[in-house]
Every structure is written in structure tokens, then in C-alpha cells.
Design an enzyme around this catalytic site. Sequence first.
Site, PDB file in Angstrom:
ATOM      1  CD  GLU A 210      -2.731  -1.352   0.053  1.00  0.00           C
ATOM      2  OE1 GLU A 210      -2.977  -0.335  -0.629  1.00  0.00           O
ATOM      3  OE2 GLU A 210      -3.170  -2.475  -0.246  1.00  0.00           O
ATOM      4  CB  CYS A 244      -0.922   7.208   1.229  1.00  0.00           C
ATOM      5  SG  CYS A 244      -2.403   6.346   1.801  1.00  0.00           S
TER       6      CYS A 244
END
Length: 470
Positions: A210, A244
Site C-alpha cells: 500500500e 497517502c
Amino acid sequence: MRDILDAQRAAFMAALPEPIAIRKDRLKRAAAMIADHADRFCDALSEDFGHRSREQSMVTDIAGSIAPLKHALKHVDGWAKAEKRKVQFPLGLLGAKARVEFQPKGVVGVISPWNFPINLVMSPLAGIFAAGNRAMVKTSEFTPVTSAVFEEIVGKYFAPEELAFVSGGPDVGKAFAELPFDHLIFTGATGIAKHILHAAADNLVPVTLELGGKSPVIVGKGADIAQTTERVAIGKMLNAGQICLAPDYMLVPSEQEGAVVEGLKAAATAMYPTLLSNPDYTAIINDRHHQRLTEWVADARAKGATVEVVNPANEDFATANSRKMPLHIVRDATDDMIVMQEEIFGPVLPIRRYDGGIDRAIAEVNGHDRALAVYYFGTDAGEQRRVLDRTISGGATVNDVIFHVSMEDLPFGGVGPSGMGAYHGRDGFVTFSHTKSVYQQPKIDVAKLAGLKPPYGKATRKAAAQQMKM
């Protein structure tokens, strides 16, 4: 660490099959571990960051950790049921059966980041525990106080054969990634992910990555500029942009650039009329990252950008004993600027203009690596469809930013440089499970009927001809 792994794997093998009741109990204990120590975790997060909004921490890291655990607890019975699959004619008529069973993999390694150091531990654990696995977690060295809380309290809720935490610097992280886990999930930077993947490859460990990247905002036809800029500002300034999924840059029609900039300023000012003493606004995690962001802004200025700093109270950040950083809007951002080359991970927002229709914006997006998310604002259904069809990203949110990650029933993951694999909800359960194919043969001699039993002859030729028909 190898001793912990060996103990967890031995306990896992001895316990197979892992009952659903035990999985549910672990999910409940995981939720209790966070809820019982919510205040202490919030204090730890603020200490690690130099200041972190308590209310933000309660939403993103406390409630945001319990939500996926509750979701898994509610749905694990259904997720774990075997799935019937069809068998080819005429085997089904003869009594053959096929199914897929979901079996736990064993011990899953979790390498968690510093930006949401509780949520990005507990959210993967929801799928890991629901699937019936054990887990080892390597926490970030950038959040040592939060890591210490985990290590202190975990023993009150879990045996070390179920869940264990380890901490340390890059050397510990490297050794952790080299362990022969049954699955490894890493959340963090793309550059580090390459090393993680190399380390895992030696043991053929399946990996979920991720990562991040430059998630763009496309302002399209009919976009409500006031609403668009407020939602972008919320997403960009949450956790001071250290997300993110934060909107990394904006693509706006040339004629709307001025309105977009003014909208961003107005939204940021309304939410954060002051910054230095504002308990709602989070600091940059450490001096190195603060210096990095400062240098990137200076680089943009030196290469011709106009940088507008949203500082409503005219506070003196240069002499303040704080790593808080106001929103910097970078106008006239060009490809040679670092802010248009690297994931920003802070409150710096480049603005790019486009002319000639939505395809120009799409081409701009496709000129970068595939992003973790694409955000489209507008009311034109055809334009929206074209953006979704012509850009490839891990996920997308329409008329807002970030929100798709909070939908427990949607998979969360990247593509290419922004990640590999996905988790959350049922998709997380499947990621951390082995999908085992099971075929049950009837008593009848199927091999003879199918022409598979020597000596080959007419039945063999007939079966082959039948299968070759289109």
C-alpha cells in the site's frame, strides 16, 4: 523475531481449523485494546508528531481502527462460508461437486507507517484475524511513543502466539521483511517498497503493498468551485497533508484558476484562522520532513512558481518552536519542479491549468505514474465517465477526496507504483486467506467416460472433439 514467528506458526498449525468463534474473539479483543486506551494513544500520537489534533486522532486512528474490526466481526460468518462452483456437464449430473474454501494462511507480517500508526495497524488486522491468521507487526521508528504503548498493552489482550509487536530502525525493518511469513503487508513509500519486495522474494512470500503517489484532482464541467475547494482543502490539510491519499495536485480549466485559488484560501482560512496555537492543526512529523517540504517550496519558487501561503493571522513560522506548516498553493507549477515529480506528503498544493477539454487533463494525469487515487469534481456524466475510463488508479472519489478509503465494503489498494493488491472488508479477508479449490469425484468411473483411461480409443477422440467445439 524468528522465535516469535516460529512460535506463532506452531500455535497456528496446532489450532487448525481456526474456529470462527476464536476469530471473532480476537476481533473483539483488538477493538477493546484500542478503545480502552484511546486517550493514551492520542497523547502518544501528539507527542510523536510534536502536536497532533486530538479530535483528528480520535476520528482517524481510534474510531477509524474500530470501524473495520466491527465490520469484520459482523460479516466474517458469511465471508468464511465455502463457495459452490459449477462443474462441467455432465459431471454435475453424475454427482461431482466443486467448491472454494477459504483457509487461513498462517502468520502475516505487517509493516506499518508513521502517518496513521494505529489505523494502519488495526485495519489490516481486521482482515488478518477474520481470516484466522496470527500476526507480527513492525511499527515505525518515527512514532516511538505510540509503538511503546502497543508493546506495553498488547500482552493484556493477546498471547504472543496470536499478536506481537516489534520496533526499531531500518536494520530491524530489513530483518523483519526477510522473515518467511505466509503473507506480508507493507504500507509506506514506493522506494522502500522495492526493498521490501526484494526481501520477500527470497522466501517467495506473497506481498501486499500500500503505497502512494501523486493523486490528482481534476476540476471539470459544472464543478461547484466553493464546494470543490473546501473539500480539497479539508483533504489536503487533514493530518497536515501527511496522507497517502491526500490530493497531490490540481488540474483546473485556465479560466477557473483564480476562483480555485481564492476558494482554497477562503476554505483554509475558515477552518484554520490560526495555526501555531490551533489544537485542530497537526504538525509535520519530524525536522527532516519539514526541511524537505521547505526545500521543495524553495525549489518551486526558484523555477518560476508563484507560491501563495495561506497564513490568515500573519503568524511568524520562521521563529516559532514548531513544525507546523501552513498551506502553500503553488501556481504555475512545471514538470521540472520537485513538487510535480515526487509525492508531496505535506500541506503543499500545486495548481496546473489546462485548456481544450477534459482530454487535456486526462493526458496530464496519464503522463505521471499510476496514482493511488484520482479525484474528479463536476456534474457532466459523460466527462466523469471519461475520466474514470481513461485514467488508471487504485481508486477514485467523485466530487470529494479520500472518502473511498473509509468505505469498508470497497477494496483499498494501488496499482503499479502506487501499490500491489488490496484489502479492507471482504477483499481483505480474501487477501489474507488461501482460496483452496476442492473437487469431489462421484463413484462412477469418470476417467473411463471421459476417455482418459488407457487404452485410448473412440471415447478419447469423442471427448476431445466435444471439448474443442466452440
